[in-house]
Scaffold this active site. Sequence first.
Site, PDB file in Angstrom:
ATOM      1  N   LYS A 247      -2.657   2.981  -4.825  1.00  0.00           N
ATOM      2  CA  LYS A 247      -2.755   1.575  -4.439  1.00  0.00           C
ATOM      3  C   LYS A 247      -2.043   1.463  -3.091  1.00  0.00           C
ATOM      4  O   LYS A 247      -0.821   1.464  -3.026  1.00  0.00           O
ATOM      5  CB  LYS A 247      -2.084   0.698  -5.500  1.00  0.00           C
ATOM      6  CG  LYS A 247      -2.201  -0.770  -5.225  1.00  0.00           C
ATOM      7  CD  LYS A 247      -1.583  -1.547  -6.375  1.00  0.00           C
ATOM      8  CE  LYS A 247      -1.763  -3.021  -6.191  1.00  0.00           C
ATOM      9  NZ  LYS A 247      -1.272  -3.509  -4.910  1.00  0.00           N
TER      10      LYS A 247
HETATM   11  P1  ATP Z   1      -4.563  -9.726  -6.545  1.00  0.00           P
HETATM   12  O1  ATP Z   1      -5.333  -9.269  -5.343  1.00  0.00           O
HETATM   13  O2  ATP Z   1      -4.812  -8.871  -7.738  1.00  0.00           O
HETATM   14  O3  ATP Z   1      -4.589 -11.181  -6.802  1.00  0.00           O
HETATM   15  P2  ATP Z   1      -2.333  -9.407  -4.863  1.00  0.00           P
HETATM   16  O4  ATP Z   1      -3.067  -9.996  -3.737  1.00  0.00           O
HETATM   17  O5  ATP Z   1      -0.907  -9.792  -5.095  1.00  0.00           O
HETATM   18  O6  ATP Z   1      -3.071  -9.540  -6.252  1.00  0.00           O
HETATM   19  P3  ATP Z   1      -1.839  -6.828  -5.616  1.00  0.00           P
HETATM   20  O7  ATP Z   1      -1.362  -7.363  -6.910  1.00  0.00           O
HETATM   21  O8  ATP Z   1      -0.840  -6.086  -4.835  1.00  0.00           O
HETATM   22  O9  ATP Z   1      -2.443  -7.880  -4.677  1.00  0.00           O
HETATM   23  O10 ATP Z   1      -3.062  -5.844  -5.956  1.00  0.00           O
HETATM   24  C1  ATP Z   1      -4.376  -5.909  -5.555  1.00  0.00           C
HETATM   25  C2  ATP Z   1      -4.603  -5.445  -4.119  1.00  0.00           C
HETATM   26  O11 ATP Z   1      -4.308  -4.065  -3.970  1.00  0.00           O
HETATM   27  C3  ATP Z   1      -6.050  -5.504  -3.701  1.00  0.00           C
HETATM   28  O12 ATP Z   1      -6.430  -6.792  -3.356  1.00  0.00           O
HETATM   29  C4  ATP Z   1      -6.096  -4.546  -2.518  1.00  0.00           C
HETATM   30  O13 ATP Z   1      -5.756  -5.238  -1.338  1.00  0.00           O
HETATM   31  C5  ATP Z   1      -4.973  -3.574  -2.805  1.00  0.00           C
HETATM   32  N1  ATP Z   1      -5.405  -2.180  -3.042  1.00  0.00           N
HETATM   33  C6  ATP Z   1      -4.813  -1.098  -2.510  1.00  0.00           C
HETATM   34  N2  ATP Z   1      -5.385   0.033  -2.928  1.00  0.00           N
HETATM   35  C7  ATP Z   1      -6.395  -0.323  -3.753  1.00  0.00           C
HETATM   36  C8  ATP Z   1      -7.347   0.412  -4.508  1.00  0.00           C
HETATM   37  N3  ATP Z   1      -7.367   1.736  -4.536  1.00  0.00           N
HETATM   38  N4  ATP Z   1      -8.227  -0.307  -5.242  1.00  0.00           N
HETATM   39  C9  ATP Z   1      -8.207  -1.661  -5.245  1.00  0.00           C
HETATM   40  N5  ATP Z   1      -7.317  -2.406  -4.559  1.00  0.00           N
HETATM   41  C10 ATP Z   1      -6.417  -1.744  -3.819  1.00  0.00           C
END
Ligand code: ATP
Length: 708
Positions: A327
Amino acid sequence: DPTIFEVDPTIWCPNKPIPYSFLAHALSTLTTTRSRIAILNILTNTLRVILKTHPPSLLPSLYILSNTLSPPYESIELGLGYSTVTKAIQHVSGLSSAALKRLYTKTGDPGDVAFEAKSNVRTLIPHPPLLITSVYDSMLKIALAKGQGTAKQKQSIVEKLLVAAKGEEVRFLVRTLFQNLRVGAVRTSILTALARAMVMTLPSSISDTSAINLSHYADEALITAVKELNLTKSGGKKKKVEDAVDPSNILSEKFAAAEALIKRVYVQHPNYGHIARALVEMGLNDLAEHVPLTVGIPLHPTLGSPTRSLDEVYDRLENLAFSAEFKYDGQRAQIHGWKDSSEGPVSVKIFSRHLEDMTDKYPDVVQLVQNSFTADPELQSFIIDTEIVAIDPRNGELRTFQELSNRARKDVQMTEIKIAVCVFAFDLLYLDGQILLQEPFRKRRALLRTRLPPVIPEWKGAARLDHVRSVESEAGREAIEEFWQEAVESRVEGLMVKLLDSGEVLEEPSNKKGRPRRKPLPATYEPDKRTSAWLKLKKDYVTGLGDSLDLVPIGGWHGNGRKVQWWSPVLLALYDPSSGKLVAVCKCMSGFSDVFYKSMKEKYAEGSENCSYQNIWDVETGGLKPHVYFKPQEVWEIRGADVTISPVSVAALGLVSQSRGLSLRFPRFMKVREDKNIEQASIPDFLAGMYRGQQGKREKVEGVDDGD
Ligand code: ATP
């Protein structure tokens, strides 16, 4: 009754633009309730009236209701300052700035201020009524005003609107200008209401209706709609309404189908203009075909669900195959690339997680995409889901999110780029005219890997394309565990665990009495959904990782498979200063390199003075009985996922529980602590402290608000 809207026949008749006072009345009615059902009824009936009497007013109404002027990716902003509106209110009402200030202090809301300020103004010449369409057009004019004297131009448009507005119109007009209507009409309610309004159009007698009740469906239209529905149900044979199927049931079925359809279409093609037009011209039938996912128009992204440990991941996905991906810590980007003809130029659009167009921020990524089309002449179009991450241009090493955020937001010039990026692609949603959302992730990913291979351009500062690093569940729990540790030690946020093929999992019963059932878990791409098929495991959610432990290797087991010649796992111990003994805490089998395994086998060779089949060094092992005992002599730094109460461990016995010891889950070898001797290893109190700290942190995590 505020829900009744009196139609003034002099200003409103069918096929003529609808007066803004109708919408203002609906908005004012919405502020009288917080009930979701009432809000939906009011919105539905408002849209029914609009659809029936003047369909061109539908789109401006949808924009006004949703506090926007355009689809999110066109980002047309009103750009109205507080002072411009205040000056306009002052000018129109003739109040002094001190009097206006007093009104602000009293009400706190600009709409209420304008309403009160204007209530004292007597208009001598009557103004033609404001129309929904003309209000929207004026707002567009404000947004698009450019060049010298823009503020004056904008102020004059606002003044004209204020002069023409009457009563409640003033309040909602000003709230709209501040893009804050303060009514509970969120996107879901608007789409639901639109769907219902389409299912239940008004009868033709609407033109004779002098009062429209906004909050009840129970008007003659309901009867008509039900009659029609029953007619269709009984194959055209007329039935008496009394024998008819319960109208609310038929309607709710119809409603549910229409709501699902409109919402599905919207999240794949978030453009009210295209949807409203298709609905007005062709109705609900084939809406999905008329307004399909389209390259160049962003779809809402899939979101992941939070998890707190790999154990939870395995529990939730049971034995279904998954891929664990890094991630990355960057910016989510949905990248569209397409050619209108095989020879034609390549168009590129880059959209943010909230669907804003950020193509101008990444000219280097635009270039990268254009090069992909040059490299593969077969390529026609694609939409990929990616994370753009700042990298070190020399070696591709990941940089922090802060570095990426140092990039300017708009109109970045290629020559000015200082922060190099890598586009980590993780999904393919559209390829060469084919929508792939319904394909399982395994297939989408395979296509992504074959059709859009990694690109490292010669010039080091140019944008790179890569696939996210991943390990599949087929590789086994240990490999996933190691990958997680790697994530923990790298500049990434953790893991995203994704289901590869659609399956079924056990559903948590919603109450204690409910029996758990199996529910389908699709591996399709689900726009706008926080799916359980994408699990995010963030480092900072996983407790107990903050500290590492310094432990002493005191024994080992004969390895299996690839590790048959080595000691694996290895038994590790704390040092208990009160008894002067080493106390076994956990078995460790990850983090070792092959070279290290080999040297360990040499150091603790069977038959040597460092290795014995008997517990000759008098270590305490509780229920953990190794094949051989090592002579205690060194300290290793170990990290774990979690400290747990264990029935077999005697480490820290009596500190947290009287009958059970503590253990470390998923321990991983970090390095040898050359600088420590065994009396300086971690002690039981330290482990107990870690356990307690982790319990406190867990409570905090339980309360984490994870977004929508
Ligand atoms: P969300 O997008 O789930 O509402 P958020 O904006 O706080 O939550 P995170 O909780 O950190 O974001 O997790 C999701 C984000 O992680 C995705 O929107 C994307 O930007 C990021 N990301 C990084 N690597 C990946 C991956 N391999 N697959 C999907 N998302 C990823």
